[in-house]
Design an enzyme around this catalytic site. Structure first.
Site, PDB file in Angstrom:
ATOM      1  CG  HIS A  14      -3.429  -7.710   1.721  1.00 27.74           C
ATOM      2  ND1 HIS A  14      -2.484  -6.909   2.305  1.00 27.74           N
ATOM      3  CD2 HIS A  14      -4.333  -6.852   1.177  1.00 27.74           C
ATOM      4  CE1 HIS A  14      -2.798  -5.645   2.135  1.00 27.74           C
ATOM      5  NE2 HIS A  14      -3.901  -5.576   1.457  1.00 27.74           N
ATOM      6  CB  CYS A  33      -8.374  -3.556   4.851  1.00 27.40           C
ATOM      7  SG  CYS A  33      -7.878  -2.209   3.782  1.00 27.40           S
ATOM      8  CG  HIS A  39      -8.235  -5.649  -0.753  1.00 28.71           C
ATOM      9  ND1 HIS A  39      -8.444  -5.897   0.585  1.00 28.71           N
ATOM     10  CD2 HIS A  39      -7.144  -4.848  -0.806  1.00 28.71           C
ATOM     11  CE1 HIS A  39      -7.544  -5.255   1.305  1.00 28.71           C
ATOM     12  NE2 HIS A  39      -6.731  -4.611   0.481  1.00 28.71           N
ATOM     13  CG  HIS A  41      -2.812  -3.801  -2.640  1.00 34.12           C
ATOM     14  ND1 HIS A  41      -3.397  -2.556  -2.732  1.00 34.12           N
ATOM     15  CD2 HIS A  41      -3.238  -4.334  -1.474  1.00 34.12           C
ATOM     16  CE1 HIS A  41      -4.133  -2.344  -1.647  1.00 34.12           C
ATOM     17  NE2 HIS A  41      -4.060  -3.407  -0.868  1.00 34.12           N
ATOM     18  CG  ASP A  79       3.394 -12.268  -9.595  1.00 38.13           C
ATOM     19  OD1 ASP A  79       2.692 -11.274  -9.333  1.00 38.13           O
ATOM     20  OD2 ASP A  79       3.611 -12.663 -10.755  1.00 38.13           O
ATOM     21  CG  HIS A  80      -0.673 -13.549 -10.388  1.00 35.63           C
ATOM     22  ND1 HIS A  80       0.393 -12.771 -10.769  1.00 35.63           N
ATOM     23  CD2 HIS A  80      -1.725 -13.138 -11.126  1.00 35.63           C
ATOM     24  CE1 HIS A  80       0.001 -11.927 -11.711  1.00 35.63           C
ATOM     25  NE2 HIS A  80      -1.287 -12.118 -11.937  1.00 35.63           N
ATOM     26  CD  GLU A 124      -1.226  -2.155   0.886  1.00 39.55           C
ATOM     27  OE1 GLU A 124      -0.793  -2.967   1.719  1.00 39.55           O
ATOM     28  OE2 GLU A 124      -2.164  -1.377   1.110  1.00 39.55           O
TER      29      GLU A 124
HETATM   30 ZN   LIG Z   1      -4.861  -3.893   0.881  1.00 36.67          ZN
END
Ligand SMILES: [Zn+2]
Length: 136
Positions: A14, A33, A39, A41, A79-80, A124
């Protein structure tokens, strides 16, 4: 009434960028961010349901069914994925931990038979999580 919690994990990318702000404001508020390449998580999701223990099974909900619902409604969608670009609820809403918890609540609410959704907790990272109880 008893509470039961099931965990699930997903990995997603995100970034934070509010179109209503200037590029300078986005960079000032969101720092690194705001990099629109995104990037990633490794998220941990905890879903807590409330209900009565079935005298026959000893369960509040069918655990396999609950796992399947989390997989179908959340993990298979998030996911992914790049949350900003690939998950519809984040096309206009920033995928912060808070908003991810709210979005997951909306995906799950009313879909768990014989139990009431009580809390959605989204980590997160290990030292940051948001709780949503379905009330604004
Ligand atoms: Zn983040």
């Amino acid at each position: 009434m008893i509470l039961l919690t099931r965990k699930a994990e997903f990995s997603a990318a995100h970034y934070y960028w509010n179109k209503k702000l200037t590029p300078e404001e986005n960079e000032r508020i969101f720092g690194k961010c705001s990099n629109r390449n995104g990037h990633g998580h490794n998220y941990t999701l905890e879903v807590t349901v409330a209900g009565e223990v079935d005298p026959v099974t000893g369960f509040v909900v069918d655990l396999k069914l609950l796992k399947d619902i989390l997989e179908r409604e959340v993990v298979s969608v998030y996911d992914h994925r790049h949350l900003n670009h690939e998950v519809p609820e984040f096309a206009e809403t920033m995928p912060t931990t808070e908003n991810v918890a709210i979005a997951i609540w909306k995906r799950l609410d009313g879909k768990i038979p014989n139990a009431k959704l009580h809390r959605v907790r989204v980590y997160e990272m290990a030292d940051l999580f948001a709780d949503f109880y379905g009330e604004f």
